[in-house]
Design a protein around this motif. Structure first.
Motif, mmCIF file in Angstrom:
data_model
loop_
_atom_site.group_PDB
_atom_site.id
_atom_site.type_symbol
_atom_site.label_atom_id
_atom_site.label_comp_id
_atom_site.label_asym_id
_atom_site.label_seq_id
_atom_site.Cartn_x
_atom_site.Cartn_y
_atom_site.Cartn_z
ATOM 1 N N PHE A 21 7.826 -12.255 8.641
ATOM 2 C CA PHE A 21 8.175 -12.774 7.323
ATOM 3 C C PHE A 21 9.226 -11.840 6.742
ATOM 4 C CE2 PHE A 21 7.484 -13.185 2.702
ATOM 5 C CZ PHE A 21 7.369 -14.569 2.549
ATOM 6 N N LEU A 22 10.238 -12.366 6.113
ATOM 7 C CA LEU A 22 11.297 -11.535 5.543
ATOM 8 C C LEU A 22 10.779 -10.699 4.377
ATOM 9 C CD1 LEU A 22 14.420 -10.930 5.526
ATOM 10 C CD2 LEU A 22 14.561 -12.662 3.722
ATOM 11 N N ALA A 23 11.069 -9.400 4.401
ATOM 12 C CA ALA A 23 10.803 -8.500 3.266
ATOM 13 C C ALA A 23 9.358 -8.590 2.768
ATOM 14 C CB ALA A 23 11.783 -8.794 2.130
ATOM 15 N N VAL A 24 8.410 -8.398 3.677
ATOM 16 C CA VAL A 24 7.004 -8.507 3.304
ATOM 17 C C VAL A 24 6.625 -7.502 2.213
ATOM 18 C CG1 VAL A 24 6.128 -6.908 5.079
ATOM 19 C CG2 VAL A 24 4.693 -8.803 4.276
ATOM 20 N N GLY A 25 7.345 -6.369 2.153
ATOM 21 C CA GLY A 25 7.044 -5.376 1.132
ATOM 22 C C GLY A 25 7.363 -5.824 -0.277
ATOM 23 N N ALA A 26 8.146 -6.889 -0.415
ATOM 24 C CA ALA A 26 8.473 -7.411 -1.741
ATOM 25 C C ALA A 26 7.355 -8.277 -2.303
ATOM 26 C CB ALA A 26 9.765 -8.225 -1.669
ATOM 27 N N VAL A 27 6.378 -8.633 -1.453
ATOM 28 C CA VAL A 27 5.344 -9.588 -1.857
ATOM 29 C C VAL A 27 3.939 -9.010 -1.822
ATOM 30 C CG1 VAL A 27 4.270 -11.800 -1.255
ATOM 31 C CG2 VAL A 27 6.753 -11.527 -1.047
ATOM 32 N N VAL A 28 3.594 -8.287 -0.774
ATOM 33 C CA VAL A 28 2.187 -7.994 -0.470
ATOM 34 C C VAL A 28 1.576 -6.819 -1.242
ATOM 35 C CG1 VAL A 28 0.635 -7.223 1.378
ATOM 36 C CG2 VAL A 28 2.263 -9.067 1.795
ATOM 37 N N PRO A 29 2.214 -5.617 -1.299
ATOM 38 C CA PRO A 29 1.483 -4.421 -1.742
ATOM 39 C C PRO A 29 1.626 -4.058 -3.221
ATOM 40 C CG PRO A 29 3.564 -3.764 -0.742
ATOM 41 C CD PRO A 29 3.531 -5.271 -0.738
ATOM 42 N N ALA A 30 0.574 -3.403 -3.710
ATOM 43 C CA ALA A 30 0.614 -2.762 -5.026
ATOM 44 C C ALA A 30 -0.401 -1.629 -5.026
ATOM 45 C CB ALA A 30 0.299 -3.750 -6.142
ATOM 46 N N ALA A 31 -0.109 -0.577 -5.795
ATOM 47 C CA ALA A 31 -1.048 0.539 -5.943
ATOM 48 C C ALA A 31 -0.746 1.245 -7.251
ATOM 49 C CB ALA A 31 -0.922 1.522 -4.780
ATOM 50 N N ARG A 32 -1.785 1.804 -7.867
ATOM 51 C CA ARG A 32 -1.612 2.556 -9.112
ATOM 52 C C ARG A 32 -2.450 3.823 -9.049
ATOM 53 N NH1 ARG A 32 -3.114 -0.233 -14.712
ATOM 54 N NH2 ARG A 32 -1.509 -1.707 -13.959
ATOM 55 N N ILE A 33 -1.853 4.951 -9.435
ATOM 56 C CA ILE A 33 -2.545 6.235 -9.432
ATOM 57 C C ILE A 33 -3.818 6.162 -10.271
ATOM 58 C CG2 ILE A 33 -2.393 8.638 -10.220
ATOM 59 C CD1 ILE A 33 0.559 8.576 -9.500
ATOM 60 N N GLY A 34 -4.898 6.664 -9.712
ATOM 61 C CA GLY A 34 -6.160 6.728 -10.426
ATOM 62 C C GLY A 34 -6.888 5.413 -10.558
ATOM 63 N N VAL A 35 -6.338 4.336 -9.981
ATOM 64 C CA VAL A 35 -6.926 3.010 -10.169
ATOM 65 C C VAL A 35 -7.289 2.355 -8.840
ATOM 66 C CG1 VAL A 35 -6.561 0.675 -11.055
ATOM 67 C CG2 VAL A 35 -5.735 2.651 -12.354
ATOM 68 N N GLY A 36 -6.300 2.082 -7.991
ATOM 69 C CA GLY A 36 -6.595 1.425 -6.737
ATOM 70 C C GLY A 36 -5.374 0.835 -6.076
ATOM 71 N N ALA A 37 -5.590 -0.008 -5.074
ATOM 72 C CA ALA A 37 -4.512 -0.636 -4.322
ATOM 73 C C ALA A 37 -4.926 -2.045 -3.922
ATOM 74 C CB ALA A 37 -4.156 0.188 -3.091
ATOM 75 N N VAL A 38 -3.911 -2.910 -3.746
ATOM 76 C CA VAL A 38 -4.157 -4.326 -3.457
ATOM 77 C C VAL A 38 -3.128 -4.824 -2.457
ATOM 78 C CG1 VAL A 38 -4.261 -6.660 -4.436
ATOM 79 C CG2 VAL A 38 -5.043 -4.711 -5.800
#
Length: 277
Positions: A21-38
């Motif tokens: 899939f083109l540029a999967v990093g533009a869609v899939v990941p997120a993370a926040r310090i002290g909180v979590g990742a998705v």
């Protein structure tokens, strides 16, 4: 069409993902310090990223946040999501995800992970990723994320082929200017994106990593460093000051230490000034 790992190690959170899939990093990941990742994938609902991070920040567990978010989504059976919070981990695979699709999640206290994938060659992809994560205990967090991705790719990965990969991780005090961004790397369109992501990660750690294996600039080592720097046109009486000038010019200033010279900086200096044969 995607396989990913969402994980926590100590205070670090991150996601590594690969896909046909083109540029999967533009869609899939997120993370926040002290909180979590998705990670959101398989007909990804990008709104899940902010929604789930927000739910984690308000104190919900990963499983509770995931259950609440998917319950409100009429397209949930086409989705796949991984979530890791401060003391929890969860993964969701909708019944309409394209085969093979599935995942695993576990919280072991100091570490946690959710691994998931769809349109994979088979369950061996997720199994290999989990083994690689567990076997990499003791390695730096970003390297562990990438190791899991490498294992999944080697086990078959996305059944349609390869195209893009990404790694995003956060940790207090890490990264350029202590921004907290431990790694933020994307390979948007490449024949071998997971391998290329590993190359970029090594470069990122060189430029933005913390000093390691620092040796005092004294005696023969100080003489060697002074001589090599002089060959590059950087001279002066104090090798530490001269080293700082060269390191700043080479963008290695994050690896400078008042206690001496970082092992990787020394390696780079030696590589830049090969000894005559």
């Amino acid at each position: 069409m995607t396989f990913s790992i969402v994980a926590r190690q100590g205070e670090a959170y991150g996601v590594a993902v690969a896909s046909k899939f083109l540029a999967v990093g533009a869609v899939v990941p997120a993370a926040r310090i002290g909180v979590g990742a998705v990670a959101t994938q398989s007909y990804a609902r990008v709104a899940y990223l902010d929604e789930l991070i927000g739910r984690l920040a308000s104190g919900e567990s990963a499983s509770g946040a995931l259950a609440a978010a998917t319950a409100l989504d009429p397209g949930r059976e086409t989705r796949q999501v991984g979530v890791v919070g401060a003391s929890s981990a969860a993964t969701f695979t909708g019944s309409e995800c394209n085969a093979w699709a599935g995942g695993v999640a576990r919280d072991d206290g100091d570490t946690a992970y959710a691994i998931q994938g769809n349109i994979l060659t088979g369950p061996e992809v997720v199994e290999a990723m989990e083994r690689a994560w567990l076997a990499s205990t003791g390695r730096p967090f970003a390297q562990r994320l990438h190791a899991a991705l490498v294992a999944g790719d080697a086990a078959g990965g996305d059944s349609r082929g390869r195209q893009s990969a990404a790694l995003y991780a956060v940790e207090p005090g890490s990264g350029y200017d202590a921004s907290g961004v431990l790694a933020d790397l994307r390979v948007d369109d490449h024949a071998d994106p997971v391998t290329e992501l590993g190359r970029l990660l090594a470069e990122w750690e060189m430029y933005f990593g913390k000093p390691e294996d620092v040796r005092p600039l004294a005696g023969p080592l100080a003489d060697e460093v002074r001589e090599r720097l002089a060959r590059l046109g950087f001279t002066g009486d104090d090798p530490a000051h001269v080293l700082a000038d060269w390191a700043g010019n080479a963008n290695y200033e994050a690896r400078l230490s008042p206690d001496g010279i970082d092992a990787r900086v020394l390696e780079a200096l030696r590589a830049a000034t090969p000894d005559p044969r």
